[in-house]
Design an enzyme around this catalytic site. Structure first.
Site, PDB file in Angstrom:
ATOM      1  N   LYS A  81      84.190 -47.395  -2.778  1.00  0.00           N
ATOM      2  CA  LYS A  81      85.417 -47.406  -2.483  1.00  0.00           C
ATOM      3  C   LYS A  81      86.585 -46.671  -2.188  1.00  0.00           C
ATOM      4  O   LYS A  81      86.744 -45.754  -2.983  1.00  0.00           O
ATOM      5  CB  LYS A  81      85.880 -48.910  -3.004  1.00  0.00           C
ATOM      6  CG  LYS A  81      85.727 -48.885  -4.497  1.00  0.00           C
ATOM      7  CD  LYS A  81      86.660 -50.032  -4.692  1.00  0.00           C
ATOM      8  CE  LYS A  81      87.547 -49.501  -6.297  1.00  0.00           C
ATOM      9  NZ  LYS A  81      86.813 -50.534  -7.489  1.00  0.00           N
ATOM     10  N   LYS A 111      94.304 -73.186   6.212  1.00  0.00           N
ATOM     11  CA  LYS A 111      95.464 -72.793   5.998  1.00  0.00           C
ATOM     12  C   LYS A 111      96.223 -73.710   7.999  1.00  0.00           C
ATOM     13  O   LYS A 111      96.436 -74.739   7.765  1.00  0.00           O
ATOM     14  CB  LYS A 111      95.976 -71.008   6.093  1.00  0.00           C
ATOM     15  CG  LYS A 111      96.001 -71.750   4.437  1.00  0.00           C
ATOM     16  CD  LYS A 111      95.625 -69.851   4.404  1.00  0.00           C
ATOM     17  CE  LYS A 111      95.095 -69.627   2.816  1.00  0.00           C
ATOM     18  NZ  LYS A 111      95.407 -68.978   2.009  1.00  0.00           N
TER      19      LYS A 111
HETATM   20  C1  LIG Z   1      94.549 -67.586   0.890  1.00  0.00           C
HETATM   21  C2  LIG Z   1      93.559 -66.299   1.682  1.00  0.00           C
HETATM   22  C3  LIG Z   1      92.345 -66.458   1.526  1.00  0.00           C
HETATM   23  C4  LIG Z   1      91.826 -67.503   1.164  1.00  0.00           C
HETATM   24  O1  LIG Z   1      91.174 -68.409   1.840  1.00  0.00           O
HETATM   25  P1  LIG Z   1      91.005 -69.952   1.591  1.00  0.00           P
HETATM   26  O2  LIG Z   1      90.429 -70.330   2.350  1.00  0.00           O
HETATM   27  O3  LIG Z   1      91.832 -70.568   0.763  1.00  0.00           O
HETATM   28  O4  LIG Z   1      89.739 -69.278   0.145  1.00  0.00           O
HETATM   29  C5  LIG Z   1      92.217 -65.311   2.008  1.00  0.00           C
HETATM   30  N1  LIG Z   1      92.778 -64.067   2.111  1.00  0.00           N
HETATM   31  C6  LIG Z   1      94.044 -64.095   2.476  1.00  0.00           C
HETATM   32  C7  LIG Z   1      94.648 -63.488   2.578  1.00  0.00           C
HETATM   33  C8  LIG Z   1      95.035 -65.530   1.328  1.00  0.00           C
HETATM   34  O5  LIG Z   1      95.845 -66.007   2.069  1.00  0.00           O
END
Ligand SMILES: *Cc1c(COP(=O)(O)O)cnc(C)c1O
Length: 434
Positions: free
Chosen positions: A183, A275
């Site tokens: 990485k 979200k």
């Molecule tokens: C919230 C978040 C995740 C994880 O998403 P979840 O579905 O809540 O597990 C992944 N990447 C980023 C950039 C996030 O902010």
């Protein structure tokens, strides 16, 4: 039975005593270690307290806060990731009710063993279409989707080198860290640094560039097109986390890559259903073959129960709805622009990269926590303090997430409260807001 102890019994008793002593010492050691770990958090002002809130269907962003003593207070939520209010949208709720009534609660199995339903298949087809990809693969969350995919790719592409933006989300870092492959961390959004790192490696080695479209803490965008250009130049694959963009950007909610007409240049898209889509779950969208391989090689996909059908049904309804509801996306952007304008009007140090996220920098963990407490106690405004390690030390902040359901009344109350508290705490205002 109750006679004097024989030699054998005495020996056993002694062994028991020694064991008890060991257990005592072990318990003390654990206690001390945990106490000091927790004390460290308190000292640095980053001990996390979870606020107990009850969202009431149809009234978001209004909710009820239940204090530790059991008393209640009405609050307005200003830090949720239910960016568009889809978590209470009638289209989503009725799809979930219908699925529960038809099929019950859980899926009853992993995807491989009895846990694949018509709801999962439908949602994956909806997501593949959203991103213009051949396939999509569901995971329990976007965290798991990132972790499982990035930790599995080197098994499929031996010798793979992953170029990872320095501000990538913890789930990507974790997947890349665990995969055992090579990485390179490039400076945040720094194309020259990325180019230098690509140039330094064997041209024949398989490469992948992993980045986000919208970074959730500053709300800034990645230079997606320029990264795709570099990927073309060096023969690298592209992996984009659009978690803070899906549903909200692009004419059908396909994210910033869709908005900028770059979807075809992205090999793997990661998104969340939790979200803007308002439900739960995560996914990747990619070629049919890549989904097929990840499906069969990623432990984080294989060895866990699939999402409940009702969750898949609600998410599919939300994704489908947002493919056509541009008005909601426009209102979201408008609300964010208005809040930024008003906070800037007060001279408060917000960060503005033109996205929907409104970070207000306080710059000190204790002040941030204090402000957050006062907003909640005195004004019924809930915004969680964001501290290290989520953001770098010295950039502690309040992060506001205005949504289409935050009306002018809610916004007036927030702006007034911040004006009062900023004065009360004698915090600096920006010299020249800009
Ligand atoms: C919230 C978040 C995740 C994880 O998403 P979840 O579905 O809540 O597990 C992944 N990447 C980023 C950039 C996030 O902010």
């Amino acid at each position: 039975m109750a006679g004097p102890l024989g030699p054998k019994d005495r020996k056993t008793k002694k062994a028991d005593d020694v064991t008890a002593l060991h257990n005592d010492a072990r318990a003390r050691m654990l206690d001390e270690a945990l106490d000091s770990a927790i004390a460290r958090l308190h000292e640095e002002g980053r001990y996390r307290t979870f606020i107990d809130i009850e969202r009431e269907s149809g009234r978001y962003p209004h909710a009820t806060w239940r204090r530790p003593d059991g008393s209640e207070r009405p609050i307005t939520v200003w830090c949720g990731n239910d960016y568009l209010g889809m978590g209470q949208h009638p289209v989503v709720l009725s799809a979930m009710h219908e699925a529960i009534d038809r099929t019950g609660a859980g899926s009853g199995g992993t995807r491989n063993i009895s846990g694949t339903t018509v709801y999962h298949k439908r949602l994956e087809a909806e997501l593949a279409d959203l991103h213009g990809k051949e396939g999509a693969l569901l995971f329990t969350s976007a965290y798991i989707a990132n972790d499982a995919t990035l930790s599995t790719l080197p098994k499929l592409l031996p010798g793979l080198i992953i170029y990872s933006d320095a501000l990538n989300h913890a789930s990507m870092i974790e997947g890349i860290r665990r995969n055992g492959g090579a990485k390179r961390i490039f400076r945040h959004n720094d194309l020259e640094d990325l180019r230098a790192k690509l140039e330094a490696d064997d041209p024949a080695a398989p490469k992948l560039i992993a980045f986000e479209s919208v970074y959730s803490m500053d709300g800034d965008f990645a230079p997606i097109e320029a990264i795709c250009d570099l990927a073309d130049e060096f023969g690298a694959l592209t992996y984009i986390d659009e978690v803070h963009a899906v549903g909200m950007y692009g004419p059908r909610g396909g994210g910033v890559a869709e908005r900028d007409r770059l979807s075809a240049r992205i090999d793997i898209v990661n998104g969340t259903l939790a979200k803007a889509f308002g439900v739960m779950g995560g996914y990747i969208a990619a070629s049919h073959k890549l989904c097929d391989a990840i499906r069969s090689y990623a432990p984080g996909f294989i060895f866990t129960t699939s999402l409940p059908p009702a969750v898949a049904a609600g998410a599919a309804a939300s994704v489908a709805h947002l493919k056509t509801d541009q008005a909601l996306r426009d209102l979201h952007q408008e609300r964010a622009a208005v809040l930024k304008l008003r906070l800037r009007g007060l001279g408060l140090p917000i960060i503005d990269h033109g996205s929907h996220i409104v970070p207000l920098i306080v710059g000190d963990p204790k002040h941030t926590k204090l402000l957050s407490d006062m907003l909640l106690d005195d004004f019924g405004i809930y915004v969680q303090p964001i501290n290290f390690p989520t953001v770098p030390r010295g950039t502690e902040r309040l992060r506001f997430t205005p949504s289409p359901v935050h009306g002018s009344g809610e916004m007036d109350a927030l702006v007034r409260a911040l004006d009062i508290l900023w004065g009360r705490c004698a915090l600096n205002r920006a010299e020249l807001a800009g």
